[in-house]
Design a protein around this motif. Structure first.
Motif, PDB file in Angstrom:
ATOM      1  N   LYS A 124       0.786  -1.317  -0.135  1.00  0.00           N
ATOM      2  CA  LYS A 124      -0.018   0.098   0.016  1.00  0.00           C
ATOM      3  C   LYS A 124       0.924   1.325  -0.056  1.00  0.00           C
ATOM      4  CE  LYS A 124      -3.926  -1.940   2.058  1.00  0.00           C
ATOM      5  NZ  LYS A 124      -3.707  -3.445   1.831  1.00  0.00           N
ATOM      6  N   ASN A 125       1.858   1.142   0.477  1.00  0.00           N
ATOM      7  CA  ASN A 125       2.704   2.412   0.694  1.00  0.00           C
ATOM      8  C   ASN A 125       3.250   2.928  -0.951  1.00  0.00           C
ATOM      9  OD1 ASN A 125       4.776   0.316   0.493  1.00  0.00           O
ATOM     10  ND2 ASN A 125       6.175   1.415   1.216  1.00  0.00           N
ATOM     11  N   GLY A 147      -0.372   1.945  -4.673  1.00  0.00           N
ATOM     12  CA  GLY A 147      -1.384   3.109  -4.990  1.00  0.00           C
ATOM     13  C   GLY A 147      -2.875   2.642  -5.332  1.00  0.00           C
ATOM     14  N   GLU A 190      -5.467   1.676  -3.773  1.00  0.00           N
ATOM     15  CA  GLU A 190      -6.422   2.146  -2.933  1.00  0.00           C
ATOM     16  C   GLU A 190      -6.943   3.560  -3.258  1.00  0.00           C
ATOM     17  OE1 GLU A 190      -6.407   0.377   1.057  1.00  0.00           O
ATOM     18  OE2 GLU A 190      -6.452  -1.565   0.319  1.00  0.00           O
ATOM     19  N   GLN A 240      -4.643   6.031  -2.768  1.00  0.00           N
ATOM     20  CA  GLN A 240      -3.874   6.796  -2.142  1.00  0.00           C
ATOM     21  C   GLN A 240      -2.749   7.465  -2.708  1.00  0.00           C
ATOM     22  OE1 GLN A 240      -3.661   3.604  -2.112  1.00  0.00           O
ATOM     23  NE2 GLN A 240      -2.225   2.556  -1.098  1.00  0.00           N
ATOM     24  N   LYS A 241      -2.295   8.548  -2.477  1.00  0.00           N
ATOM     25  CA  LYS A 241      -1.305   9.208  -3.071  1.00  0.00           C
ATOM     26  C   LYS A 241       0.375   8.427  -2.897  1.00  0.00           C
ATOM     27  CE  LYS A 241       1.204  13.597  -4.093  1.00  0.00           C
ATOM     28  NZ  LYS A 241       1.500  15.149  -3.595  1.00  0.00           N
ATOM     29  N   TRP A 257      -1.443  11.455  -9.978  1.00  0.00           N
ATOM     30  CA  TRP A 257      -1.250  12.341  -8.990  1.00  0.00           C
ATOM     31  C   TRP A 257      -0.358  13.601  -9.458  1.00  0.00           C
ATOM     32  CZ3 TRP A 257      -4.131  13.113  -4.685  1.00  0.00           C
ATOM     33  CH2 TRP A 257      -4.753  12.105  -3.983  1.00  0.00           C
TER      34      TRP A 257
END
Length: 598
Positions: free
Chosen positions: A218-219, A222, A224, A226-227, A269
């Motif tokens: 998840k970090n 991307g 989900e 998230q940036k 992004w």
């Protein structure tokens, strides 16, 4: 409560003796991939072409450079392979030092690269035994993940857990590195033993391919919404290389598809202005990886996949010359360094994609800054062991010989999404003043608390500066990041209001940010970058660039809910206070090359 309104003007004179953070659902990487997936069917033929082209470009290099590569291979072939020790890995958990282990990790891979290039140049199997030793050590490593990134696994207590593979920057780098060695030397390694290629395939499959397909990191992935930052495109480029070069079954297209979709999450992004909120130093690891991603995917498709019609791709490339000041000085907001030389090959390949002479000439300029041999040879202590990077460097070097070295040095560059402006006195020149200023947010990637910060250069040399960042430690990306002085607003050219500094977080942003091209005025209300304890309603900073007068005027127009103590406007300078008599309240800063009157 009564408001206090005061206006302050500070004139800095050189004396010659859009909302932020919006996601754009573009997905044009995947759309192009989906429409032209069949173009990747001839992958075996493409691999053979790339292998031959690598060798041809290597042989085209100057004899002096090839001689040094052979000398390096001769020298390292006589050295002992250093072990990577458990307690060196654990040192990051104990005291935050990541360098002892990582330096040995990099040295191992650098040594192997020296041997590989020596073998490709000599073509006599002279170095194959040592190559086999070094490769086997890498294949035997407990993890390819760097110690600082092990927090991504669910357990482990500072040591790698063999039941939980983690794909970080290090694992991605090693996977592409091994994949290139398989392509370039797989046949020679097979003559020693067929187990080398079999083992490479096994390790790439379990550590990288299967882990990539069956996990959501998840970090950086991307998925989900998230940036994500440069990790995404950096790792996905290495995953793409691994898949294109080594995966031979139907799984290959699935891996490429997932990498493309994840890379879209990174691109979505980016603002339309192409600005990199991580600064020019990380342009190399963000935009630079992006052009590699596009280059190899397009190449593998027989150039049927093509993104040259997308303006944002060009803007992402153009960002780097727009942030250039002079020589090796660049505007260095966030964790960027003031002195850097972006990889000329990446600049060149952006120029090649768009047939952009400006970028090609800038690439040639950067090669000249480095010196031809240094560009190709790198530093012997380099951490860059990317074979695909070196391949692109060879292509750029062999292609840029006819380009005129030239830095564009535009008169002004405005990034409305990033909220950054650069202005200079003369186009195409470092003469006079250069101003770089930002508004933005205190939630940027590699963030510093620096909303409203600016840098000022005189004749291409630093006067008012951004200090940049120190050596990365455990605290740099942990909860104590803003205990580090270089991250704090009081160590940037920003005000401390009522004794209170800026804070980090998505809510701490500039508002009403404008740039007036006609009057060369950059204005932002930076009050939003401060917590409520600052008791500030409004703090409008306006920077006016006057080319005729050769001045920058800074106006601070503010309104407070309450006066607690006198404000401080910080100026960070590399210059010394002059011993000259001060007149009319002027402050003179100078060294032997620069004089600035405030």
């Amino acid at each position: 409560m009564k408001s206090i309104l005061i206006t302050v003007s500070i004139i800095i004179t050189f004396i010659c003796c859009v909302s932020l953070g919006e996601r754009h659902d573009r997905d044009f990487l995947y759309k192009e991939f989906k429409d032209k997936t069949k173009s990747l069917d001839n992958i075996i033929s493409w691999r053979n072409t790339i292998k031959a082209d690598f060798q041809q470009n290597l042989q085209k290099l100057p004899e002096s450079v090839k001689k040094i590569f052979i000398e390096r291979a001769d020298n390292v072939s006589k050295t002992v392979w250093e072990p990577l020790l458990a307690m060196e890995f654990l040192e990051f958990k104990i005291d935050g030092n990541r360098n002892h282990y990582e330096d040995k990790d990099f040295n191992r891979r650098n040594k192997l690269m020296d041997l590989v290039l020596g073998e490709l140049l000599s073509d006599d199997s002279k170095y194959m035994n040592q190559i086999a030793n070094g490769l086997w050590l890498i294949l035997e490593e407990s993890t390819w993940t760097w110690p600082a990134h092990l927090s991504m696994q669910k357990a482990g207590e500072g040591m790698p857990d063999s039941t939980q593979w983690v794909i970080d920057l290090g694992a991605g780098e090693s996977s592409a590195y091994v994949a290139w060695i398989r392509l370039l030397l797989g046949d020679r390694l097979t003559k020693l033993s067929p187990m080398f290629v079999k083992r490479m395939d096994y390790e790439l499959d379990r550590r990288i391919v299967d882990t990539f397909m069956n996990n959501d990191f998840k970090n950086w992935m991307g998925f989900e919404g998230q940036k994500v930052n440069n990790w995404n495109i950096w790792i996905n480029t290495n995953i793409l290389m691994t898949s294109l070069l080594t995966v031979n079954d139907t799984k290959r297209l699935d891996v490429i598809k997932r990498a493309v979709m994840s890379a879209d999450n990174w691109l979505d992004w980016y603002g339309e202005d192409g600005g990199c909120d991580e600064g020019p130093s990380y342009w190399y690891e963000a935009a630079g990886r992006f052009i590699q991603f596009l280059y190899f995917l397009s190449s593998a498709s027989g150039h049927q996949m093509d993104w040259s019609s997308k303006p944002i791709v060009k803007s992402i490339g153009d960002y780097i010359y727009k942030m250039h000041i002079n020589a090796d000085y660049f505007v260095n907001f966030a964790d960027a360094h003031a002195k850097t030389v972006p990889d000329p090959s990446l600049v060149y390949h952006f120029g090649e994609l768009f047939n952009n002479t400006v970028m090609k000439q800038f690439g040639s300029y950067l090669i000249a800054l480095l010196g031809n041999e240094k560009f190709l040879l790198g530093d012997e202590s380099r951490t860059d062991v990317r074979m695909h990077q070196f391949y692109m460097e060879m292509i750029a070097y062999n292609s840029l010989k006819s380009e005129v070295p030239k830095a564009p040095q535009p008169l002004e560059s405005w990034f409305p999404d990033l909220q950054v402006i650069t202005l200079r006195s003369e186009e195409g020149s470092a003469k006079g003043l250069f101003l770089g200023a930002k508004a933005g947010t205190n939630d940027e990637s590699h963030n510093h608390n620096d909303v409203g910060n600016f840098v000022l250069y005189v004749n291409g040399l630093p006067a008012l500066i951004d200090i940049g960042v120190g050596t990365y430690t455990k605290d740099t990306f942990g909860p104590h990041r803003y205990d580090i002085w270089t991250m704090q607003s009081q160590w940037h050219n920003t005000p401390t209001i009522n004794g209170v500094q800026q804070k980090a977080g998505a809510q701490y942003v500039a508002r009403n940010v404008t740039y007036n091209k006609t009057s060369a005025e950059f204005e932002a209300n930076i009050a939003g970058a401060y917590p409520k304890e600052a008791q500030v309603k409004s703090w409008v900073r306006k920077l006016t660039f006057n080319r005729k007068a050769n001045t920058v005027t800074m106006d601070e127009n503010y309104s407070l809910d309450k006066f607690v103590e006198p404000f401080k406007v910080h100026f960070v300078t590399i210059l010394n206070k002059s011993n000259d008599d001060q007149k009319n309240g002027d402050l003179v800063l100078e060294d032997k090359s620069v004089k600035l009157t405030m």
